[in-house]
Design an enzyme around this catalytic site. Sequence first.
Site, PDB file in Angstrom:
ATOM      1  N   LYS A 112       0.826  -1.203   0.000  1.00 32.65           N
ATOM      2  CA  LYS A 112       0.000   0.000   0.000  1.00 32.65           C
ATOM      3  C   LYS A 112       0.869   1.266   0.000  1.00 32.65           C
ATOM      4  CE  LYS A 112      -4.112  -1.881   2.391  1.00 32.65           C
ATOM      5  NZ  LYS A 112      -4.833  -1.866   3.693  1.00 32.65           N
ATOM      6  N   ARG A 123      -2.417 -14.431   4.792  1.00 34.80           N
ATOM      7  CA  ARG A 123      -3.070 -13.781   5.933  1.00 34.80           C
ATOM      8  C   ARG A 123      -2.223 -13.962   7.196  1.00 34.80           C
ATOM      9  NH1 ARG A 123      -6.665  -9.908   4.631  1.00 34.80           N
ATOM     10  NH2 ARG A 123      -7.307  -9.959   6.806  1.00 34.80           N
ATOM     11  N   THR A 173      -5.542  -6.925  10.917  1.00 33.27           N
ATOM     12  CA  THR A 173      -5.847  -5.675  10.181  1.00 33.27           C
ATOM     13  C   THR A 173      -5.444  -4.438  10.991  1.00 33.27           C
ATOM     14  OG1 THR A 173      -7.725  -6.808   9.169  1.00 33.27           O
ATOM     15  CG2 THR A 173      -7.750  -4.407   9.086  1.00 33.27           C
ATOM     16  N   ARG A 203       2.401  -6.622   9.289  1.00 31.92           N
ATOM     17  CA  ARG A 203       1.750  -5.457   9.908  1.00 31.92           C
ATOM     18  C   ARG A 203       2.296  -5.218  11.320  1.00 31.92           C
ATOM     19  NH1 ARG A 203      -4.272  -6.964   7.572  1.00 31.92           N
ATOM     20  NH2 ARG A 203      -4.193  -5.657   5.706  1.00 31.92           N
ATOM     21  N   ASN A 205      -1.941   0.109   7.192  1.00 36.11           N
ATOM     22  CA  ASN A 205      -1.448  -1.192   7.660  1.00 36.11           C
ATOM     23  C   ASN A 205      -0.598  -1.919   6.618  1.00 36.11           C
ATOM     24  OD1 ASN A 205      -3.508  -1.829   5.950  1.00 36.11           O
ATOM     25  ND2 ASN A 205      -4.809  -2.785   7.483  1.00 36.11           N
ATOM     26  N   HIS A 251      -2.207  -5.097   1.547  1.00 39.36           N
ATOM     27  CA  HIS A 251      -3.459  -5.839   1.369  1.00 39.36           C
ATOM     28  C   HIS A 251      -3.079  -7.275   1.028  1.00 39.36           C
ATOM     29  CE1 HIS A 251      -7.314  -7.221  -0.141  1.00 39.36           C
ATOM     30  NE2 HIS A 251      -6.637  -7.753  -1.153  1.00 39.36           N
TER      31      HIS A 251
HETATM   32  P1  GDP Z   1      -7.958  -6.471   5.554  1.00 38.04           P
HETATM   33  O1  GDP Z   1      -8.426  -7.598   4.643  1.00 38.04           O
HETATM   34  O2  GDP Z   1      -7.191  -6.996   6.737  1.00 38.04           O
HETATM   35  O3  GDP Z   1      -7.181  -5.400   4.803  1.00 38.04           O
HETATM   36  O4  GDP Z   1      -9.267  -5.779   6.181  1.00 38.04           O
HETATM   37  P2  GDP Z   1     -10.669  -5.320   5.542  1.00 38.04           P
HETATM   38  O5  GDP Z   1     -10.875  -5.867   4.180  1.00 38.04           O
HETATM   39  O6  GDP Z   1     -11.728  -5.608   6.560  1.00 38.04           O
HETATM   40  O7  GDP Z   1     -10.513  -3.722   5.489  1.00 38.04           O
HETATM   41  C1  GDP Z   1      -9.874  -3.097   4.365  1.00 38.04           C
HETATM   42  C2  GDP Z   1      -9.007  -1.970   4.858  1.00 38.04           C
HETATM   43  O8  GDP Z   1      -9.834  -0.929   5.404  1.00 38.04           O
HETATM   44  C3  GDP Z   1      -8.053  -2.314   6.014  1.00 38.04           C
HETATM   45  O9  GDP Z   1      -6.861  -2.932   5.589  1.00 38.04           O
HETATM   46  C4  GDP Z   1      -7.808  -0.946   6.628  1.00 38.04           C
HETATM   47  O10 GDP Z   1      -6.852  -0.194   5.891  1.00 38.04           O
HETATM   48  C5  GDP Z   1      -9.182  -0.289   6.487  1.00 38.04           C
HETATM   49  N1  GDP Z   1     -10.049  -0.467   7.671  1.00 38.04           N
HETATM   50  C6  GDP Z   1     -10.735  -1.593   7.994  1.00 38.04           C
HETATM   51  N2  GDP Z   1     -11.479  -1.423   9.088  1.00 38.04           N
HETATM   52  C7  GDP Z   1     -11.272  -0.146   9.487  1.00 38.04           C
HETATM   53  C8  GDP Z   1     -11.785   0.641  10.569  1.00 38.04           C
HETATM   54  O11 GDP Z   1     -12.588   0.183  11.391  1.00 38.04           O
HETATM   55  N3  GDP Z   1     -11.339   1.933  10.656  1.00 38.04           N
HETATM   56  C9  GDP Z   1     -10.471   2.473   9.762  1.00 38.04           C
HETATM   57  N4  GDP Z   1     -10.100   3.747   9.924  1.00 38.04           N
HETATM   58  N5  GDP Z   1      -9.955   1.760   8.736  1.00 38.04           N
HETATM   59  C10 GDP Z   1     -10.361   0.458   8.593  1.00 38.04           C
END
Ligand code: GDP
Length: 194
Positions: free
Chosen positions: A11, A120, A126, A137, A157, A160
Amino acid sequence: MKKQKALIIIKPDAVQRGLSGTIVKRFEQVGLTIIGFKFQKADEKTVIAHYPSTDAWFEKVGKRTLNNCQVKGIDVKDTFKTDDAITIGKQVKQWLITYFQESPVLVMAVEGYEVIEIVRKLSGNTIPVLAAPGTIRGDFSHDSIDLANETCRPLRNVIHASDAVEDGEKEVALWFTPDELFSYVRCDEKIMFP
Ligand code: GDP
């Protein structure tokens, strides 16, 4: 047993911090095969397609913030003006669209056995504060969900990584054309998988 595909995106925060090579190495050293690799400016349409626009996805993301606020006694309405998980998830997606266009990203397709579990596991939680040491991360970020929400931006973070077998296939097909993907066998496979 069939191999699976996963998409990794380094990212904008990690690209701008000069972490790309170090992160690529984590995936190479575990034995995954890199089958696609490119550096590009993500266009808005691709980012919109990359993160689902389904209530299920919005709810998953929104619930992360709601759970966090509940545990810490934070009023979610201070930041989001709502306590509806889907509305919060939609807001986070808007932030992601801006964030992904902040600088180029490094996009990588990898292949391997049970590759989704592997990517993962290497990525970690996350929420970087909760990501275990040794994960990407956990080792390269300590961003806080409270700080991210307060400053109206997604968690920074670092990477992806595809989260499900179907998502891996879909995401690789979204970011790469067939002629950008390569099929070959790593020479250490005959030792790792005799
Ligand atoms: P990932 O698969 O671990 O990347 O998680 P997700 O697909 O659920 O979320 C996508 C991305 O959105 C994450 O990697 C974070 O950058 C962002 N994100 C997810 N949940 C939150 C949240 O509750 N607050 C904020 N500010 N960012 C979030």
